[in-house]
Design a protein around this motif. Structure first.
Motif, PDB file in Angstrom:
ATOM      1  N   UNK B  25       0.810  -1.222   0.000  1.00  0.00           N
ATOM      2  CA  UNK B  25       0.000   0.000   0.000  1.00  0.00           C
ATOM      3  C   UNK B  25       0.841   1.269   0.000  1.00  0.00           C
ATOM      4  N   UNK B  26       1.873   1.308   0.814  1.00  0.00           N
ATOM      5  CA  UNK B  26       2.707   2.522   0.859  1.00  0.00           C
ATOM      6  C   UNK B  26       3.273   2.869  -0.526  1.00  0.00           C
ATOM      7  N   UNK B  27       3.828   1.906  -1.256  1.00  0.00           N
ATOM      8  CA  UNK B  27       4.332   2.260  -2.597  1.00  0.00           C
ATOM      9  C   UNK B  27       3.233   2.797  -3.522  1.00  0.00           C
ATOM     10  N   UNK B  28       2.006   2.292  -3.386  1.00  0.00           N
ATOM     11  CA  UNK B  28       0.906   2.802  -4.212  1.00  0.00           C
ATOM     12  C   UNK B  28       0.553   4.237  -3.818  1.00  0.00           C
ATOM     13  N   UNK B  29       0.506   4.506  -2.517  1.00  0.00           N
ATOM     14  CA  UNK B  29       0.177   5.862  -2.051  1.00  0.00           C
ATOM     15  C   UNK B  29       1.236   6.853  -2.527  1.00  0.00           C
ATOM     16  N   UNK B  30       2.477   6.434  -2.442  1.00  0.00           N
ATOM     17  CA  UNK B  30       3.557   7.371  -2.791  1.00  0.00           C
ATOM     18  C   UNK B  30       3.569   7.749  -4.265  1.00  0.00           C
ATOM     19  N   UNK B  31       2.825   7.021  -5.089  1.00  0.00           N
ATOM     20  CA  UNK B  31       2.739   7.354  -6.524  1.00  0.00           C
ATOM     21  C   UNK B  31       1.609   8.336  -6.830  1.00  0.00           C
ATOM     22  N   UNK B  32       0.774   8.672  -5.845  1.00  0.00           N
ATOM     23  CA  UNK B  32      -0.389   9.521  -6.112  1.00  0.00           C
ATOM     24  C   UNK B  32       0.058  10.939  -6.487  1.00  0.00           C
ATOM     25  N   UNK B  33      -0.386  11.439  -7.631  1.00  0.00           N
ATOM     26  CA  UNK B  33      -0.004  12.801  -8.031  1.00  0.00           C
ATOM     27  C   UNK B  33      -0.506  13.848  -7.030  1.00  0.00           C
ATOM     28  N   UNK B  34       0.233  14.921  -6.908  1.00  0.00           N
ATOM     29  CA  UNK B  34      -0.122  16.077  -6.062  1.00  0.00           C
ATOM     30  C   UNK B  34       0.061  15.828  -4.568  1.00  0.00           C
ATOM     31  N   UNK B  35       0.423  14.616  -4.187  1.00  0.00           N
ATOM     32  CA  UNK B  35       0.593  14.292  -2.771  1.00  0.00           C
ATOM     33  C   UNK B  35       1.764  15.101  -2.216  1.00  0.00           C
ATOM     34  N   UNK B  36       1.512  15.844  -1.123  1.00  0.00           N
ATOM     35  CA  UNK B  36       2.547  16.698  -0.548  1.00  0.00           C
ATOM     36  C   UNK B  36       3.208  16.092   0.687  1.00  0.00           C
ATOM     37  N   UNK B  37       2.456  15.264   1.390  1.00  0.00           N
ATOM     38  CA  UNK B  37       2.976  14.683   2.627  1.00  0.00           C
ATOM     39  C   UNK B  37       2.143  13.458   2.928  1.00  0.00           C
ATOM     40  N   UNK B  38       2.760  12.434   3.469  1.00  0.00           N
ATOM     41  CA  UNK B  38       2.067  11.182   3.783  1.00  0.00           C
ATOM     42  C   UNK B  38       2.558  10.710   5.138  1.00  0.00           C
ATOM     43  N   UNK B  39       1.620  10.392   5.989  1.00  0.00           N
ATOM     44  CA  UNK B  39       1.988   9.881   7.310  1.00  0.00           C
ATOM     45  C   UNK B  39       1.008   8.769   7.659  1.00  0.00           C
ATOM     46  N   UNK B  40       1.525   7.680   8.171  1.00  0.00           N
ATOM     47  CA  UNK B  40       0.646   6.561   8.528  1.00  0.00           C
ATOM     48  C   UNK B  40       1.264   5.797   9.683  1.00  0.00           C
ATOM     49  N   UNK B  41       0.412   5.312  10.573  1.00  0.00           N
ATOM     50  CA  UNK B  41       0.940   4.526  11.671  1.00  0.00           C
ATOM     51  C   UNK B  41      -0.155   3.945  12.529  1.00  0.00           C
ATOM     52  N   UNK B  42       0.290   3.092  13.402  1.00  0.00           N
ATOM     53  CA  UNK B  42      -0.609   2.349  14.277  1.00  0.00           C
ATOM     54  C   UNK B  42      -1.140   3.245  15.395  1.00  0.00           C
ATOM     55  N   UNK B  43      -2.374   3.012  15.775  1.00  0.00           N
ATOM     56  CA  UNK B  43      -2.921   3.645  16.974  1.00  0.00           C
ATOM     57  C   UNK B  43      -2.353   2.874  18.170  1.00  0.00           C
ATOM     58  N   UNK B  44      -1.643   3.554  19.004  1.00  0.00           N
ATOM     59  CA  UNK B  44      -0.955   2.898  20.121  1.00  0.00           C
ATOM     60  C   UNK B  44      -1.858   2.741  21.337  1.00  0.00           C
ATOM     61  N   UNK B  45      -2.897   3.561  21.424  1.00  0.00           N
ATOM     62  CA  UNK B  45      -3.790   3.481  22.574  1.00  0.00           C
ATOM     63  C   UNK B  45      -4.490   4.795  22.776  1.00  0.00           C
ATOM     64  N   UNK B  46      -5.051   4.953  23.947  1.00  0.00           N
ATOM     65  CA  UNK B  46      -5.739   6.191  24.292  1.00  0.00           C
ATOM     66  C   UNK B  46      -5.162   6.700  25.611  1.00  0.00           C
ATOM     67  N   UNK B  47      -5.274   7.996  25.866  1.00  0.00           N
ATOM     68  CA  UNK B  47      -4.689   8.537  27.100  1.00  0.00           C
ATOM     69  C   UNK B  47      -5.269   7.916  28.366  1.00  0.00           C
TER      70      UNK B  47
END
Lengths: 99, 99
Positions: B25-47
């Protein structure tokens, strides 16, 4: 990095929410120790036009979970957290995420 | 700026989700035109230690709604979007937000 994600539900009075957020909440958030980046804004919609589950999304980036916990546990962090209860009439879902 | 927020529910097989996300998925996202910034990650929990409503959070920043729509409507954007259905066994909530 990690981030504290705050997803606000639709408030009872969106104009009052927006005004309080800009004039009172943002200055409180900006005082939180260890905060590296802050971004907040309205949910504009969804790609397929369905109803969005949240009204407003805020994200606070920190270098680590430890820095996040220290920042949010500080007097400034506690003040920002306590302020949420004063305007988040649609509720607020908080999550800590990898960033 | 604006961002496309993709909040993934807990998948049936988190190891398979993580592996597919990173390798495909990451390689596919990184090919999207006009994309300026991409951030993705796991939800670690709640406060407060309560259950988090999502498993994984991804955000794709663009300069404007128009740029987002053009990027996601391109063949590369469509490919990334179509890929989501192949691994998001816990569902995916998409929102467009101010950033």
């Amino acid at each position: 990095m990690v981030k504290l994600v705050v997803a606000y539900g639709a408030p009872e009075d969106s104009a009052a929410f927006d005004a309080h957020y800009a004039s009172t909440h943002v200055p409180l958030v900006e005082k939180i120790p260890n905060l590296r980046r802050f971004e907040a804004g309205k949910i504009l919609g969804t790609p397929d036009g369905s109803a969005a589950p949240f009204y407003w999304l805020a994200e606070l980036w920190f270098d680590s979970v430890e820095e996040l916990q220290a920042g949010m546990g500080s007097s400034e962090g506690q003040a920002a957290g306590a302020d949420v209860a004063t305007f988040a009439s649609g509720g607020a879902t908080l999550m800590i995420a990898e960033a």
